[in-house]
Design an enzyme around this catalytic site. Structure first.
Site, mmCIF file in Angstrom:
data_model
loop_
_atom_site.group_PDB
_atom_site.id
_atom_site.type_symbol
_atom_site.label_atom_id
_atom_site.label_comp_id
_atom_site.label_asym_id
_atom_site.label_seq_id
_atom_site.Cartn_x
_atom_site.Cartn_y
_atom_site.Cartn_z
ATOM 1 N N HIS A 32 40.376 41.313 34.244
ATOM 2 C CA HIS A 32 39.152 42.036 33.890
ATOM 3 C C HIS A 32 38.363 42.255 35.169
ATOM 4 O O HIS A 32 37.953 41.309 35.834
ATOM 5 C CB HIS A 32 38.322 41.249 32.877
ATOM 6 C CG HIS A 32 37.127 42.024 32.372
ATOM 7 N ND1 HIS A 32 37.177 42.801 31.237
ATOM 8 C CD2 HIS A 32 35.870 42.151 32.875
ATOM 9 C CE1 HIS A 32 35.998 43.376 31.048
ATOM 10 N NE2 HIS A 32 35.187 43.005 32.030
ATOM 11 N N CYS A 33 38.158 43.515 35.514
ATOM 12 C CA CYS A 33 37.555 43.863 36.799
ATOM 13 C C CYS A 33 36.070 44.168 36.630
ATOM 14 O O CYS A 33 35.706 45.130 35.938
ATOM 15 C CB CYS A 33 38.267 45.079 37.395
ATOM 16 S SG CYS A 33 37.635 45.538 39.028
#
Length: 314
Positions: free
Chosen positions: A104-105
């Site tokens: 998850h960026c």
């Protein structure tokens, strides 16, 4: 004129890929991986342990699932109430199961997975080229700044700041882009680097690697004209992936917990492609497993899922 044209090309590709990475919704497992209402009730009634695993085995017997948990159990998500496909993980931020989840960026405020991993790679590549281009074109003025060759105006401080910002971002982006290029060449995700996928017979960190060329095509597709454009061209459906014949790596643990160590020496047939041949044709040119031997083994056990076939043998 040449510099302006090149600048705007890099800028447009950078913004396009960044936009696609942000606003492409992560793909979730299809309905066939969700438990039916009766299976959910059975799972809730059964006490935890082997009885629940028997319910999950029945639900997953026709699904193309090859990986297991550390204890050799079916991978199941209690939050989404589904049998997890291979390489699928639950994101605590999105509160969803994401197909081929990488991470998850926070920079894109989105999960990077099967649906947008190509866009994320192009975003890193074009942002790196963009910063390198700015640093290269600004270098001569940066040198003049230190040699007092620029007029004494406020613009020279802008030039200094621009060069430092572009150079620092270039260094950080080059390391991140190089790391993800290595991941693509090995057909791994960031999560799989920290925790290698566990197949029914043992752990194998290279279980999904098909060779550099096929690994690259799995992410970018067969049409080379789309490789450099932020358009979706990845192969497969995100739920099933081709696998190689898994060989024991001496650097890894011998077997997952709960499995018989003697099974290491057994010659189990492990398919090199998923059940859905029409959705992934990466291995059609060089098959690495025996069709006839697989059919004979299937006839002995009467199961369609090879991972579950091996479970019944043990």
């Amino acid at each position: 004129v040449v510099c302006l044209v090149a600048y705007h090309i890099f800028f447009m590709l950078f913004v396009w890929s960044y936009w696609k990475t942000i606003f492409t919704l992560p793909m979730n497992p299809s309905k066939e991986f969700h438990l039916s209402y009766s299976d959910k009730e059975s799972l809730e009634r059964e006490p935890r342990g082997e009885s629940q695993q028997e319910v999950l085995r029945r639900a997953a017997k026709d699904l193309p699932i090859y990986t297991r948990t550390m204890s050799g159990a079916i991978r199941y998500c209690d939050r989404c109430h589904l049998v997890k496909p291979d390489r699928c993980h639950h994101c605590s931020v999105c509160d969803k199961c994401i197909l081929k989840m990488d991470h998850h960026c926070p920079w894109v405020n989105n999960c990077v997975g099967f649906s947008n991993y190509k866009f994320f790679l192009l975003f890193l590549a074009y942002s790196l080229l963009y910063c390198l281009f700015i640093a290269a074109t600004d270098l001569q003025y940066f040198i003049k700044f230190w040699t007092n060759g620029l007029p004494d105006t406020q613009a020279k401080f802008h030039i200094m700041f621009l060069f430092f910002a572009a150079a620092m971002f270039s260094v950080s982006l080059s390391s991140l882009f190089g790391y993800h290029c290595w991941l693509v060449s090995k057909n791994k995700s960031t999560l799989e680097v920290f925790r290698a996928p566990i197949f029914r017979h043992r752990t194998d960190k290279n279980g999904f690697s098909l060779g550099f060329s096929k690994n690259l095509r799995q992410v970018f597709g067969d049409e080379k004209k789309y490789w450099l454009l932020p358009v979706f061209s990845s192969l497969g459906d995100g739920c099933s992936f081709p696998t190689c014949l898994v060989n024991q790596d001496p650097e890894q643990a011998s077997t997952p917990g709960g499995l018989n160590s003697a099974s290491k020496n057994e010659n189990h047939l492990f398919p090199a492609k998923p059940l859905r041949d029409s959705q992934s044709h990466l291995l059609t040119d060089t098959p690495s497993w025996s069709e006839t031997a697989a059919k004979a083994e299937k006839g002995k056990v009467g199961m369609s899922n090879p991972a579950l076939t091996m479970e019944n043998e043990t």
